[in-house]
Design a protein around this motif. Structure first.
Motif, short mmCIF file in Angstrom:
data_model
loop_
_atom_site.label_atom_id
_atom_site.label_comp_id
_atom_site.label_asym_id
_atom_site.label_seq_id
_atom_site.Cartn_x
_atom_site.Cartn_y
_atom_site.Cartn_z
N ASN A 13 35.66 -46.42 25.30
CA ASN A 13 34.48 -45.90 26.00
C ASN A 13 34.80 -45.05 27.23
O ASN A 13 33.94 -44.83 28.06
CB ASN A 13 33.50 -47.01 26.38
CG ASN A 13 32.90 -47.64 25.15
OD1 ASN A 13 32.66 -46.99 24.15
ND2 ASN A 13 32.67 -48.94 25.22
N LYS A 14 36.03 -44.56 27.33
CA LYS A 14 36.39 -43.68 28.44
C LYS A 14 35.87 -42.28 28.15
O LYS A 14 36.18 -41.68 27.13
CB LYS A 14 37.90 -43.64 28.64
CG LYS A 14 38.31 -42.84 29.84
CD LYS A 14 39.77 -43.04 30.13
CE LYS A 14 40.02 -42.75 31.58
NZ LYS A 14 41.12 -43.50 32.10
N LYS A 15 35.03 -41.76 29.03
CA LYS A 15 34.44 -40.44 28.87
C LYS A 15 35.43 -39.38 29.35
O LYS A 15 36.02 -39.52 30.42
CB LYS A 15 33.15 -40.36 29.68
CG LYS A 15 32.25 -39.24 29.33
CD LYS A 15 30.95 -39.38 30.12
CE LYS A 15 29.89 -38.47 29.64
NZ LYS A 15 28.66 -38.63 30.39
N LEU A 16 35.63 -38.35 28.54
CA LEU A 16 36.54 -37.28 28.89
C LEU A 16 35.77 -36.10 29.46
O LEU A 16 34.59 -35.93 29.20
CB LEU A 16 37.32 -36.83 27.65
CG LEU A 16 38.04 -37.93 26.88
CD1 LEU A 16 38.79 -37.33 25.71
CD2 LEU A 16 38.98 -38.71 27.77
N ASN A 17 36.43 -35.29 30.21
CA ASN A 17 35.81 -34.09 30.77
C ASN A 17 35.94 -32.97 29.74
O ASN A 17 36.61 -31.96 29.98
CB ASN A 17 36.49 -33.72 32.09
CG ASN A 17 35.75 -32.63 32.82
OD1 ASN A 17 34.58 -32.39 32.55
ND2 ASN A 17 36.43 -31.97 33.72
N ALA A 18 35.33 -33.16 28.57
CA ALA A 18 35.41 -32.19 27.48
C ALA A 18 34.09 -32.20 26.70
O ALA A 18 33.62 -33.25 26.28
CB ALA A 18 36.56 -32.53 26.54
N ILE A 19 33.52 -31.03 26.51
CA ILE A 19 32.27 -30.89 25.76
C ILE A 19 32.59 -30.96 24.26
O ILE A 19 33.61 -30.45 23.81
CB ILE A 19 31.59 -29.54 26.08
CG1 ILE A 19 31.26 -29.45 27.58
CG2 ILE A 19 30.33 -29.31 25.25
CD1 ILE A 19 30.24 -30.43 28.07
N CYS A 20 31.71 -31.56 23.50
CA CYS A 20 31.88 -31.65 22.05
C CYS A 20 31.93 -30.24 21.47
O CYS A 20 31.02 -29.44 21.70
CB CYS A 20 30.73 -32.44 21.44
SG CYS A 20 30.78 -32.49 19.64
N PRO A 21 32.95 -29.92 20.68
CA PRO A 21 33.06 -28.58 20.10
C PRO A 21 32.06 -28.31 18.98
O PRO A 21 31.87 -27.17 18.59
CB PRO A 21 34.50 -28.54 19.56
CG PRO A 21 34.84 -29.96 19.31
CD PRO A 21 34.09 -30.76 20.33
N VAL A 22 31.37 -29.33 18.49
CA VAL A 22 30.43 -29.16 17.39
C VAL A 22 29.00 -28.96 17.91
O VAL A 22 28.37 -27.94 17.67
CB VAL A 22 30.49 -30.35 16.40
CG1 VAL A 22 29.43 -30.22 15.33
CG2 VAL A 22 31.87 -30.42 15.76
N CYS A 23 28.47 -29.95 18.63
CA CYS A 23 27.07 -29.87 19.07
C CYS A 23 26.90 -29.16 20.41
O CYS A 23 25.81 -28.72 20.73
CB CYS A 23 26.45 -31.26 19.13
SG CYS A 23 26.99 -32.27 20.53
N LYS A 24 27.95 -29.08 21.20
CA LYS A 24 27.93 -28.41 22.52
C LYS A 24 27.01 -29.11 23.52
O LYS A 24 26.75 -28.58 24.59
CB LYS A 24 27.53 -26.93 22.40
CG LYS A 24 28.28 -26.15 21.38
CD LYS A 24 29.63 -25.73 21.88
CE LYS A 24 30.26 -24.69 20.99
NZ LYS A 24 31.36 -25.10 20.25
N LYS A 25 26.50 -30.31 23.18
CA LYS A 25 25.62 -31.05 24.09
C LYS A 25 26.32 -32.29 24.65
O LYS A 25 26.17 -32.60 25.82
CB LYS A 25 24.33 -31.48 23.39
CG LYS A 25 23.42 -30.34 23.03
CD LYS A 25 22.09 -30.86 22.53
CE LYS A 25 22.24 -31.42 21.14
NZ LYS A 25 20.99 -31.84 20.53
N GLY A 26 27.01 -33.00 23.80
CA GLY A 26 27.64 -34.25 24.20
C GLY A 26 29.02 -34.04 24.78
O GLY A 26 29.58 -32.95 24.74
#
Length: 70
Positions: A13-26
């Protein structure tokens, strides 16, 4: 290859500083497979976005994505 700070620790559950390359929202987050306990990167917009990336730990602060292994 994704690089992170020297003190980076792979944990569920560690959140990365990277936007999802597919949806661009998450954002990408480290998830753990409940069946085999292996870690993977998933999108925080799941279940709307089902993007996932498997990785190996290259060094203390580098994750190598499986699709990069060619």
């Amino acid at each position: 290859m994704r690089e992170f700070p020297e003190n980076f620790v792979v944990e569920k559950n560690k959140k990365l500083n990277a936007i999802c390359p597919v949806c661009k929202k998450g954002n990408l987050i480290i998830r753990q497979n409940s069946e085999n306990q292996k870690y993977f990167l998933g999108c925080t917009e799941y279940p709307d976005c089902k993007h996932a990336e498997r990785f190996t730990i290259e060094s203390k602060n580098q994750l190598k994505l499986f699709e990069e292994e060619k």
